[in-house]
Scaffold this active site. Structure first.
Site, PDB file in Angstrom:
ATOM      1  N   GLU A 171       0.832  -1.221   0.000  1.00 31.81           N
ATOM      2  CA  GLU A 171       0.000   0.000   0.000  1.00 31.81           C
ATOM      3  C   GLU A 171       0.858   1.260   0.000  1.00 31.81           C
ATOM      4  O   GLU A 171       0.658   2.155   0.834  1.00 31.81           O
ATOM      5  CB  GLU A 171      -0.976  -0.006   1.190  1.00 31.81           C
ATOM      6  CG  GLU A 171      -1.972  -1.149   1.115  1.00 31.81           C
ATOM      7  CD  GLU A 171      -3.106  -1.092   2.139  1.00 31.81           C
ATOM      8  OE1 GLU A 171      -3.080  -0.239   3.042  1.00 31.81           O
ATOM      9  OE2 GLU A 171      -4.032  -1.914   2.008  1.00 31.81           O
ATOM     10  N   GLU A 283      -4.879  -8.816  -0.193  1.00 27.61           N
ATOM     11  CA  GLU A 283      -5.606  -8.580   1.066  1.00 27.61           C
ATOM     12  C   GLU A 283      -7.079  -8.433   0.716  1.00 27.61           C
ATOM     13  O   GLU A 283      -7.434  -7.620  -0.144  1.00 27.61           O
ATOM     14  CB  GLU A 283      -5.134  -7.297   1.782  1.00 27.61           C
ATOM     15  CG  GLU A 283      -3.769  -7.412   2.406  1.00 27.61           C
ATOM     16  CD  GLU A 283      -3.379  -6.178   3.229  1.00 27.61           C
ATOM     17  OE1 GLU A 283      -4.270  -5.500   3.775  1.00 27.61           O
ATOM     18  OE2 GLU A 283      -2.171  -5.905   3.299  1.00 27.61           O
TER      19      GLU A 283
HETATM   20  O1  AHR Z   1      -4.788  -6.052   7.176  1.00 33.49           O
HETATM   21  C1  AHR Z   1      -4.712  -4.857   7.897  1.00 33.49           C
HETATM   22  C2  AHR Z   1      -4.084  -3.722   7.117  1.00 33.49           C
HETATM   23  O2  AHR Z   1      -4.897  -3.374   6.065  1.00 33.49           O
HETATM   24  C3  AHR Z   1      -2.765  -4.027   6.471  1.00 33.49           C
HETATM   25  O3  AHR Z   1      -1.708  -3.861   7.325  1.00 33.49           O
HETATM   26  C4  AHR Z   1      -2.710  -3.008   5.384  1.00 33.49           C
HETATM   27  O4  AHR Z   1      -1.948  -3.431   4.276  1.00 33.49           O
HETATM   28  C5  AHR Z   1      -4.145  -2.739   5.049  1.00 33.49           C
HETATM   29  O5  AHR Z   1      -4.419  -1.422   5.011  1.00 33.49           O
HETATM   30  O1  AHR Z   2      -6.935   1.540   9.683  1.00 33.25           O
HETATM   31  C1  AHR Z   2      -5.711   1.980   9.200  1.00 33.25           C
HETATM   32  C2  AHR Z   2      -5.692   2.133   7.709  1.00 33.25           C
HETATM   33  O2  AHR Z   2      -6.865   2.716   7.231  1.00 33.25           O
HETATM   34  C3  AHR Z   2      -5.610   0.877   6.948  1.00 33.25           C
HETATM   35  O3  AHR Z   2      -4.369   0.290   6.967  1.00 33.25           O
HETATM   36  C4  AHR Z   2      -6.026   1.363   5.608  1.00 33.25           C
HETATM   37  O4  AHR Z   2      -6.367   0.362   4.697  1.00 33.25           O
HETATM   38  C5  AHR Z   2      -7.166   2.250   5.939  1.00 33.25           C
HETATM   39  O5  AHR Z   2      -7.371   3.262   5.041  1.00 33.25           O
END
Ligand code: AHR
Ligand code: AHR
Length: 492
Positions: A171, A283
């Site tokens: 991400e 994911e």
């Molecule tokens: O799976 C939880 C979080 O979601 C991961 O760390 C991230 O890649 C996504 O945003």
């Molecule tokens: O909750 C934290 C972040 O918020 C996650 O990793 C992401 O996917 C979301 O936007």
């Protein structure tokens, strides 16, 4: 009544077992206190919780992604090798914790071997360097006598691990990501990294960091990396307290696949590529309640219907979706939950289990014709900024099917989203059933199910059979249920 027409002679694509993949991150109690608990009577001498291993093994994961997630973007892998007591404890920036580094690369790879699953390592493109990434690949995969390969031997592992899947960052577009980049910056960096990794390990399969499949980020990254990577990744989370929003939102995965696939084909055509990257949903899950902290989401049966639908969609699109990783596996937004005394499963465990057990070699064409729903899906009812309202109407029953290479068996997975029972008439086109079908159905748990942990909901799994007549099998799908039908196909 819903009519489900299956054509065994019309293949969609081969099902890669990596679509039944998982993901574990150093987050909350996913690793420490989840799958790994040193000194627990429930653990083996390596600290692997045996009860968790057993539950995970049943899911027959084709691949397991690690160590993050957001966590990876300030993870320095070399902290996690060698004698455990000498490993440094580090601050963890993504979730605000600390990492003891006692579970590191050798532990993860031993864990995958124990599970019988392929490892997938995501690289740190936040605070990590290319040099460090190359060292990681060398440590895992090199058969030579060079420094990091020798380190691996020194740490007790002679043969290379042969890690095939390497993620180019996680991400990298998000402001929550340590070291986030613009799409253009990411393409430049990922190109440098990808090329160098291939020089070291030509067999590496690279996963480029996509977003939701339909964004400008995806377009730039696909155009920039299509000639280099093997997969373009998509992350998708859905969920809502509104029932219809919750169970129907996974259909946006179909939009994402259509969109990413069109962009990948366009890039391949314009760049005259012989090989087109495929999609890795690395994911996906229902996640909307516990957004911070340890993410210990408690799942309902409606969530299980959503999860069953996601998997149906991946099976139906397995010509393009070649990997999918349920995020995550233990405690953090997970099908498996632990306490220090027990491990148990949430309702979302069941569709994952039944899909993984039932899926055969090749997905085949399915046509569903029956009552539909076009509910009012209030955009404000979802935490995630995507609506599926434009994709309506939706059939109440969602279906996917697969057959064996010899075309002698068929498996059908059916999600009944209706609040009422639905009669399903399953018809084989140009083929006939070879007798009695096995039916396994899972519904919301009742008083009869033993609650292992007080706050974890149960589900009820029933097994039965139904006699087919020639090409037709009629069954009743209970209200809000997930069903797997497995049957022989009669010899022609
Ligand atoms: O799976 C939880 C979080 O979601 C991961 O760390 C991230 O890649 C996504 O945003
Ligand atoms: O909750 C934290 C972040 O918020 C996650 O990793 C992401 O996917 C979301 O936007």
């Amino acid at each position: 009544m819903t009519r489900i027409a299956i054509t065994p002679s019309r293949p969609v694509g081969r099902i890669d077992r990596t679509i039944f993949g998982g993901f574990v991150e150093h987050l909350g109690r996913c690793v420490y206190g989840g799958l790994y608990e040193e000194g627990s009577p429930l653990s083996d001498d390596r600290g692997f919780r045996k009860d968790v291993l057993g539950l995970l093994r049943d899911l027959r994961l084709g691949v397991l992604r690690w160590p993050g997630g957001n966590f990876v973007s300030n993870y320095h892998w070399a902290d996690g090798i060698g004698p455990k007591d000498g490993r440094p404890r580090r601050p963890e920036l993504a979730w605000g914790g600390e990492d003891s580094n006692r579970f590191g690369t050798d532990e993860f790879l031993a864990y995958c071997a124990e599970l019988g699953t392929e490892p997938y390592i995501c690289l740190n493109m936040g605070t990590g360097t290319l040099e460090e990434a190359l060292a990681w690949v060398e440590y895992c995969n090199s058969a030579r006598t060079t420094y990091w390969a020798a380190k691996r031997r020194e740490n007790g592992r002679g043969a290379p691990y042969g890690v095939r899947y390497w993620g180019l960052g996680n991400e990298m577009y998000g402001e929550w990501q340590v070291g986030a980049l613009s799409a253009e910056e990411y393409v430049r960096e990922a190109t440098r990294w990808g090329r160098a990794i291939r020089m070291l390990d030509p067999g590496a399969r690279l996963i480029g960091c996509g977003k939701t499949g339909w964004t400008e980020w995806d377009a730039v990254v696909i155009d920039g990396l299509a000639g280099l990577v093997d997969y373009h990744s998509i992350h998708l989370y859905t969920g809502s307290d509104d029932y219809w929003t919750n169970v129907l939102q996974p259909h946006q995965a179909e939009r994402a696949i259509m969109s990413a696939r069109a962009m990948l084909q366009r890039a391949a055509y314009r760049q005259k590529l012989a090989r087109v990257p495929r999609i890795a949903y690395d994911e996906w899950n229902v996640w909307y309640r516990e957004m911070t902290g340890a993410l210990e989401e408690r799942y309902t049966f409606a969530d299980a219907l959503a999860v069953g639908t996601y998997l149906n969609i991946f099976v139906r699109n397995c010509d393009w979706v070649r990997m999918a990783n349920l995020a995550q596996m233990v405690n953090a937004i997970a099908p498996i939950v632990t306490s220090t005394e027990a491990a148990t499963v949430q309702p979302i465990y069941y569709p994952v289990l039944l899909h993984a057990q039932a899926a055969l070699d090749t997905a085949v064409d399915v046509h569903v014709d029956g009552p539909t729903v076009s509910p009012d899906l209030p955009p404000e009812a979802t935490r995630w900024p995507h609506s599926v309202a434009d994709l309506a109407p939706f059939t109440l029953v969602d279906a996917a099917a697969s057959v064996t290479d010899h075309m002698d068996r068929v498996a059908v997975t059916l999600v009944n989203r209706s609040p009422a029972p639905e009669t399903a008439r399953v018809v084989l086109r140009d083929a006939a059933f070879g007798g009695t079908a096995t039916i396994r159905t899972v519904t919301e748990g009742g008083d009869g199910e033993r609650r292992v942990l007080p706050d974890v909901a149960t589900a009820r799994l029933t097994e039965g059979s139904e006699v087919a007549k020639d090409a037709v099998l009629v069954l009743t799908l209970p209200a809000q249920s997930f069903t797997v039908v497995e049957a022989a196909i009669a010899a022609a």
